[in-house]
Design an enzyme around this catalytic site. Structure first.
Site, PDB file in Angstrom:
ATOM      1  CG  ASP A 111      -1.916  -1.045   1.233  1.00 56.78           C
ATOM      2  OD1 ASP A 111      -2.657  -1.122   0.257  1.00 56.78           O
ATOM      3  OD2 ASP A 111      -1.969  -1.817   2.188  1.00 56.78           O
ATOM      4  CG  ASP A 135      -4.630  -0.335   6.055  1.00 58.11           C
ATOM      5  OD1 ASP A 135      -5.338  -0.829   5.165  1.00 58.11           O
ATOM      6  OD2 ASP A 135      -4.359   0.876   6.105  1.00 58.11           O
TER       7      ASP A 135
END
Length: 855
Positions: free
Chosen positions: A197, A502
């Site tokens: 990410d 996440d």
């Protein structure tokens, strides 16, 4: 029926309600609040399971429940991928089985050989032994055979792996890596791809205003803000401060670390930080104005609007509308702008082009662009404003600010380390393609590879995705489903994939990957549960440390194997040979001595070699191929060479020892000879253990040896234990004490393992095929190949243009006549205008496009 605070358990379609707003971050990964409305009203009617109702009420019809709902499919995806054995575990199981079979074969052969020898010798002797002697002899033979099995079977191998993993995981915790699944540690050592990410992992997730083009004056860095402030007139400056401070919901308070910081939207916090840097106290300004209406930020409109009542009415009215938001949207609502002198002018095409150029420039520098606009309205106009639609029209543009989410310190260096290690880094983000590409370039991720958006990627067929994925470096505007697809395609290409995530929506990708990294700070519990390793600091740099420890674990296991197999082969051959040539069918190494050797090579050697700390040199090689043998050619060369050398040394000492050390056939001298052989054998292993610290062709086996304190302690314990056994363990171990000369002689002979190891490593590998010698796994597409592909594409594009130009000339393409003002008069004879290169290129491109469409 939906109310604030509800977590929606099903998928549904909005039927009716008022101001229903949902947080779908668990499904999409984006924290924006989404307003729901009926399809007839032009809104978003789809309500996803797992989302949270923030405000409003509504009625929805259920269309999917349980495993058929969006959230249910995510949870089922977590169940569908059971953990499998890692390549190292599979190879270890196969190797252990083979070693056990060979050990059992050697023991059976020894049992049969010694039994036959005993009965043949008894048959040809004058006195055939009685039953008691036969039973005693057979028991002695059986004990030696069983000892061979104990020595040969690698019962210390599982312990070596466990020790290496346990030590690595405890040390990784110090590097902010919490390992949940032990096997993930060694799997990470052979990772070939990292899908990461952007926000929070690569960047600091802390927005800062770094550039601006406000009221015709630009500042290109924070150091230029003071000079910019001096160039802007006071009235315009006050309007800018109003736009930043009042049109905001952020505030200053204490964060989770009890530190004073701005709290709220990252963008608004960045703007307030900018105003604070100018010496503005935002509370005083907010208290001096009366807020009439607020239109919070909405993801559909991508703007926030605040209407205030002016303390002193301006020439245009008593109220002022402040608007901030996505640059293209706010700029499109502007009709005027403030120039460098503070004058308000019409936003003509030239001025608008300048603003658009600024937006493009900022975006290409990985900056998030925010446009500030305002207008003054009268009380009559204000009375016409409703609560649903912000009055974002006829605005005056104040300018553009560029907000940066800076890269975490060390990210560029970490990406470079991954590249040297043969690990491919791919960035997957929800940002727009321009921002994603700029950040990827700054991080060193995007070189000459492919940058594409999630919707474009999803439209491709599976075969097209497989062809694209090796060159994919940036996936922008992506959804969690895109990340799962990328991981699936990479694994289909036999890549070892590590993924960071996440959110709850990242669970399937984390579970599907060979190694999943979840965020310890911002990660959800579902993400942590689906991952193998938790990044305690949410830092990309910690993944590099995980890679080093993973490779250290793999190397530690291979070092132990190299040492153990050498001892196995040597001990079995010496025990078997000495027992066969002995008159009394006894091995020169007694069962108790072999058990001590077994303790050295299993427990203590595992402890010494499995605790080797990693070095940066581990990142200077490519990962090991999945199909590569656990014991490489170089390891086999060392194992075979050292085993042959040790067998020759021990058998020579067994036969020539009496002459060398002046021994006779007395019982004491026989025990002394056995002790000399035993002591020499042990010290050969002590020095060979140093030799086995290196499993490649590097000659310096003492490199970084003092960094491993456990290794030094184990070596000291083994030498001390050997001294005590030889000098004082005569009854239990069948030894006798040695003189200083005999000690020195056996130690010197044992130390020959080191120079012999150097000679073996210097032995040329010219006759060995490359596929056997080289066990590294090359990337599917190297960076140099990617640069060549990019260059070839550039050349092809240029050749197409030149070819089209030649075709234009050959076919005499007619160009549209230029329109002159005088051409409207039919009687005028305007001179023909010469076509410039731009006209020719346009005509060539049109001709080329027509041909391509026909083909």
């Amino acid at each position: 029926l939906l109310e604030p605070g509800d977590i929606v358990p099903v998928d549904g379609i909005f039927l009716s309600g008022h101001n229903l707003t949902c947080d779908e971050s668990s499904a999409t990964g984006e924290s924006d609040a989404l307003k729901k409305n009926s399809l007839d009203a032009g809104g978003d009617p789809f309500i996803l399971s797992g989302s949270k109702v923030l405000e409003g009420v509504g009625k929805a019809i259920v269309i999917a429940v349980g495993p058929y709902s969006y959230f249910g499919k995510t949870m089922m995806a977590l169940r569908g991928n059971e953990s499998t054995e890692t390549p190292l575990q599979i190879k270890l199981d196969i190797l252990a089985e083979h070693i056990a079979k060979l050990g059992m074969s050697a023991a059976m052969l020894m049992l049969i050989t010694l039994t036959l020898k005993f009965f043949i010798a008894a048959a040809i002797s004058d006195d055939f032994p009685d039953g008691e002697e036969i039973a005693a002899a057979l028991i002695q033979i059986a004990i030696q055979a069983i000892t061979i099995v104990v020595v040969a079977v690698p019962e210390g191998l599982p312990m070596a792996v466990t020790l290496a993993l346990a030590y690595a995981t405890t040390q990784m915790l110090k590097d902010n890596n919490l390992v949940r699944v032990l096997s993930a540690c060694e799997t990470m050592g052979n990772a070939t791809t990292v899908c990461s990410d952007k926000t929070g992992t690569l960047t600091q997730n802390k927005m800062t205003v770094v550039r601006g083009f406000l009221t015709g004056h630009e500042f290109k860095s924070l150091t230029m803000i003071e000079s910019w402030r001096k160039d802007v007139d006071q009235q315009t400056f006050d309007t800018i401060v109003e736009a930043i401070v009042i049109n905001s919901s952020a505030f200053e308070g204490k964060d989770e670390n009890d530190q004073l910081d701005f709290i709220g939207s990252k963008t608004e916090c960045a703007l307030l930080g900018f105003s604070k840097g100018l010496g503005i106290e935002y509370r005083e300004i907010r208290n001096s104005y009366t807020v009439a209406k607020v239109y919070p930020f909405a993801s559909q409109k991508k703007t926030m609007t605040t209407v205030i009542k002016l303390p002193k009415p301006s020439k245009d009215g008593e109220y002022r509308v402040h608007v901030k938001g996505a640059s293209e949207i706010v700029l499109g609502s502007c009709r005027r702008y403030v120039d460098g002198d503070g004058n308000i002018k019409e936003l003509d095409s030239t001025a608008k082009a300048n603003f658009e150029k600024t937006i493009s420039t900022f975006a290409n520098e990985a900056l998030r662009t925010i446009c500030l606009g305002y207008r003054d309205v009268s009380s009559a106009e204000y009375s016409k404003f409703d609560d649903e639609h912000p009055p974002n029209e006829q605005l005056i543009c104040l300018g553009i600010v560029g907000i940066q989410d800076p890269l975490r310190p060390g990210v560029v260096e970490s990406v470079e380390k991954f590249r040297k290690a043969g690990v491919y880094v791919r960035m997957i983000t929800g940002d727009n393609i321009a921002t994603a590409k700029a950040i990827a370039r700054n991080a060193g991720i995007l070189t000459k590879g492919v940058a594409i958006t999630g919707p474009e990627f999803r439209k491709m067929s599976e075969d097209e995705q497989r062809k694209l994925v090796p060159r994919l470096q940036v996936l922008a505007r992506s959804s969690p489903t895109d990340k799962t697809i990328v991981v699936k395609r990479l694994r289909e290409l036999d890549e070892v994939v590590a993924v960071t995530g996440d959110g709850t929506n990242d669970g399937p990708a984390l579970k599907l990957a060979d190694v999943g990294f979840s965020m310890g700070i911002t990660g959800t519990e579902v993400a942590k549960e689906a991952s193998s390793i938790i990044l305690m600091d949410d830092n990309f740099n910690s993944i590099v440390n995980a890679l080093k420890w993973g490779r250290a674990v793999n190397d530690s296991v291979r070092k132990f194997l190299q040492f153990q197999l050498t001892v196995n082969i040597t001990a079995v051959v010496i025990s078997f040979t000495s027992a066969v040539i002995s008159d009394d069918n006894e091995s020169v190494l007694t069962a108790v001595q072999l058990l001590w050797v077994n303790l050295i090579m299993d427990t203590l050697a595992a402890l010494a070699l499995a605790t080797e700390p990693p070095t940066d040199e581990l990142l200077n090689r490519y990962p090991t191929n999945k199909t590569a043998s656990l014991i490489s050619y170089r390891m086999w060369k060392m194992i075979t060479g050292e085993a042959i050398f040790q067998i020759i040394i021990n058998l020579t000492l067994l036969n020539m020892g009496p002459a060398i050390f002046h021994l006779d056939d007395s019982k004491h001298d026989k025990v002394l000879l056995s002790t000399l052989v035993f002591n020499t054998f042990v010290f050969l292993q002590v020095f060979n253990e140093i030799n086995c610290r290196i499993i490649d062709d590097h000659l310096n086996v003492f490199r970084n040896i003092f960094n491993n304190h456990v290794f030094i302690i184990v070596q000291f314990v083994v030498i001390l234990g050997q001294f005590l056994i030889v000098q004082y363990g005569g009854v239990a171990f069948g030894t006798t004490s040695l003189t200083w000369y005999q000690w020195l002689s056996t130690i010197i002979v044992g130390s020959l393992s080191l120079p012999v190891g150097v000679i073996i490593r210097l032995f040329p590998n010219t006759c060995v095929p490359e596929r056997i010698l080289n066990e590294e796994r090359k990337p599917l597409v190297t960076h140099s190949e990617m640069r060549w592909d990019s260059a070839i594409q550039d050349v092809r594009s240029q050749l197409k243009v030149f070819g089209a130009l030649r075709k234009v000339k050959r076919n005499s393409v007619s160009f549209p006549k230029p329109k002159h003002p005088e051409s409207s008069d039919s009687g005028s004879s305007a001179p023909k205008k010469k076509h410039n290169l731009l006209d020719i290129a346009r005509a060539a491109a049109a001709s080329n496009n027509n041909q391509n469409s026909q083909e």
